[in-house]
Design a protein around this motif. Structure first.
Motif, short mmCIF file in Angstrom:
data_model
loop_
_atom_site.label_atom_id
_atom_site.label_comp_id
_atom_site.label_asym_id
_atom_site.label_seq_id
_atom_site.Cartn_x
_atom_site.Cartn_y
_atom_site.Cartn_z
N PHE A 122 0.85 -1.19 0.00
CA PHE A 122 0.00 0.00 0.00
C PHE A 122 0.88 1.24 0.00
O PHE A 122 1.79 1.36 0.82
CB PHE A 122 -0.92 0.03 1.22
CG PHE A 122 -1.82 1.24 1.24
CD1 PHE A 122 -3.07 1.19 0.64
CD2 PHE A 122 -1.40 2.43 1.81
CE1 PHE A 122 -3.88 2.32 0.63
CE2 PHE A 122 -2.21 3.56 1.80
CZ PHE A 122 -3.46 3.50 1.20
N SER A 123 0.60 2.17 -0.91
CA SER A 123 1.40 3.38 -1.05
C SER A 123 0.54 4.62 -0.81
O SER A 123 -0.35 4.93 -1.60
CB SER A 123 2.02 3.45 -2.46
OG SER A 123 2.74 4.64 -2.64
N LEU A 140 1.99 -7.76 4.28
CA LEU A 140 1.81 -6.33 4.01
C LEU A 140 3.13 -5.57 3.93
O LEU A 140 4.04 -5.79 4.72
CB LEU A 140 0.93 -5.71 5.10
CG LEU A 140 -0.46 -6.34 5.28
CD1 LEU A 140 -1.16 -5.72 6.48
CD2 LEU A 140 -1.29 -6.16 4.02
N ALA A 160 -4.54 2.12 6.36
CA ALA A 160 -4.65 0.91 5.54
C ALA A 160 -4.23 -0.32 6.34
O ALA A 160 -4.84 -1.38 6.22
CB ALA A 160 -3.78 1.05 4.30
N ARG A 161 -3.21 -0.18 7.17
CA ARG A 161 -2.78 -1.31 8.00
C ARG A 161 -3.94 -1.78 8.90
O ARG A 161 -4.23 -2.97 8.99
CB ARG A 161 -1.58 -0.91 8.86
CG ARG A 161 -1.05 -2.07 9.71
CD ARG A 161 0.02 -1.57 10.68
NE ARG A 161 1.18 -1.04 9.99
CZ ARG A 161 2.19 -1.78 9.54
NH1 ARG A 161 2.16 -3.10 9.69
NH2 ARG A 161 3.20 -1.21 8.92
N GLU A 218 -0.37 -9.71 8.64
CA GLU A 218 0.56 -8.58 8.56
C GLU A 218 1.85 -8.95 7.83
O GLU A 218 2.52 -8.09 7.27
CB GLU A 218 0.87 -8.05 9.95
CG GLU A 218 -0.28 -7.28 10.58
CD GLU A 218 0.18 -6.33 11.67
OE1 GLU A 218 1.03 -5.46 11.39
OE2 GLU A 218 -0.31 -6.47 12.80
N PHE A 262 4.33 -1.37 3.36
CA PHE A 262 3.75 -0.02 3.35
C PHE A 262 4.76 1.04 2.95
O PHE A 262 5.93 0.98 3.34
CB PHE A 262 3.17 0.33 4.73
CG PHE A 262 2.00 -0.51 5.11
CD1 PHE A 262 0.73 -0.22 4.65
CD2 PHE A 262 2.17 -1.62 5.92
CE1 PHE A 262 -0.34 -1.00 4.99
CE2 PHE A 262 1.09 -2.42 6.27
CZ PHE A 262 -0.17 -2.11 5.80
N ASP A 263 4.28 1.99 2.18
CA ASP A 263 5.02 3.21 1.87
C ASP A 263 4.19 4.35 2.44
O ASP A 263 3.09 4.62 1.94
CB ASP A 263 5.18 3.38 0.35
CG ASP A 263 5.28 4.84 -0.05
OD1 ASP A 263 5.92 5.62 0.68
OD2 ASP A 263 4.67 5.22 -1.08
N ALA A 264 4.68 4.99 3.49
CA ALA A 264 3.93 6.04 4.16
C ALA A 264 4.42 7.44 3.78
O ALA A 264 4.01 8.43 4.38
CB ALA A 264 4.02 5.87 5.68
N SER A 308 7.21 2.97 -4.06
CA SER A 308 6.74 1.58 -4.15
C SER A 308 7.84 0.69 -4.71
O SER A 308 8.04 -0.44 -4.25
CB SER A 308 5.49 1.49 -5.02
OG SER A 308 4.39 2.10 -4.40
N ALA A 324 -1.18 5.07 5.03
CA ALA A 324 -0.57 3.76 5.26
C ALA A 324 -0.97 3.20 6.63
O ALA A 324 -1.27 2.00 6.76
CB ALA A 324 0.94 3.85 5.14
N GLU A 325 -0.99 4.06 7.65
CA GLU A 325 -1.39 3.61 8.97
C GLU A 325 -2.85 3.14 8.97
O GLU A 325 -3.20 2.12 9.58
CB GLU A 325 -1.22 4.74 9.99
CG GLU A 325 0.22 5.17 10.23
CD GLU A 325 0.27 6.41 11.10
OE1 GLU A 325 -0.30 6.38 12.21
OE2 GLU A 325 0.86 7.41 10.67
#
Length: 264
Positions: free
Chosen positions: A125-126, A158, A144-145, A155, A160-162, A174, A141-142
């Motif tokens: 997720f970006s 998963l 989406a988690r 997890e 993540f790009d925050a 990404s 990102a938070e």
């Protein structure tokens, strides 16, 4: 600077905003002693808003974008899914301390289904914060988690790009987050109207994703001659389409994509 400029440009080039400003300029002209010029400006604004709100103009602008990239083949199973941000309202989420979804939430619900279809696929997720100034206190990102975990996605799957705040950064960060795994088959999940610009940016970043468009805003070619269902819906369509076309041209001129309308 680019992020701030893109936000300002997006506001000024939204047809509904531009037409409203023309109308306000007409009021100012009339008040300043130029009633003819003021009346002309106000009439042009009203006519422009009526056309934008009730005509199929928004559909004409959206259809070339939404029809550009067909959905990729489901076989073979992908190594991963890249999901672009834009599905959360970080300002409300930060203030209310809860997950607040935006209009493009289908990007997330589609991934919930795809995660079950391909249980071995990684999910990247970006999305960072959309705040123009300051900090909303939470990133996409938070959020989406939290949402993916509530969907039952492990997890360990998963990534993540925050940091990303726009499509150029989505692609670059990404690619960085995927690392060596980017050499496998990845599907890009984003709104259909946004897919041409997104794919163009990912290609330029060296991340050869395949399109999995979702969140369609038109039914297809049959909407080309159908009037808008409501005035507000028509304005939303035309603003969305104008923002995307302006973004495509700007990204092309700046070298972020190699063509003003990337091909499949």
């Amino acid at each position: 600077m680019f992020f701030v400029a893109s936000k300002v440009l997006g506001f000024l080039t939204a047809p509904s905003n531009a037409l409203a400003m023309v109308g306000l300029a007409g009021v100012a002209l009339a008040a300043a002693g130029w009633p003819g010029a003021g009346a002309a400006a106000m009439a042009a604004a009203i006519l422009g808003l009526a056309v934008a709100g009730f005509s199929p103009l928004g559909a004409w602008l959206l259809l070339p974008l939404e029809q550009r990239f067909p959905r990729a083949s489901a076989d073979p199973a992908p190594a991963g899914l890249v999901v672009l941000g834009g599905s959360f309202d970080t300002a409300i989420a930060g203030a209310r301390q809860e997950v607040a979804l935006a209009a493009a939430a289908e990007r997330l619900t589609a991934v919930a289904e795809l995660a079950r279809r391909w249980p071995e696929a990684r999910i990247l997720f970006s999305g960072g914060s959309n705040a123009l100034a300051g900090d909303d206190g939470v990133t996409e990102a938070e959020l989406a988690r939290r949402l993916f975990v509530s969907f039952g996605v492990a997890e360990s799957r998963l990534i993540f790009d925050a940091r990303s705040r726009n499509t150029v950064e989505n692609a670059r960060f990404s690619r960085e987050a995927a690392g060596r795994a980017a050499a496998g088959r990845w599907l890009l999940v984003t709104s259909a109207y946004h897919m041409p610009r997104a794919v163009g940016c990912f290609r330029a970043a060296g991340f050869p994703v395949e399109a999995w468009p979702v969140d369609y805003r038109t039914r297809g070619p049959q909407d080309a001659w159908a009037p808008s269902a409501s005035f507000s819906a028509g304005l939303r369509r035309i603003d969305m389409a104008a923002r995307e076309w302006v973004g495509l041209v700007a990204y092309w001129l700046l070298g972020y994509v190699t063509a003003p309308l990337p091909r499949p």
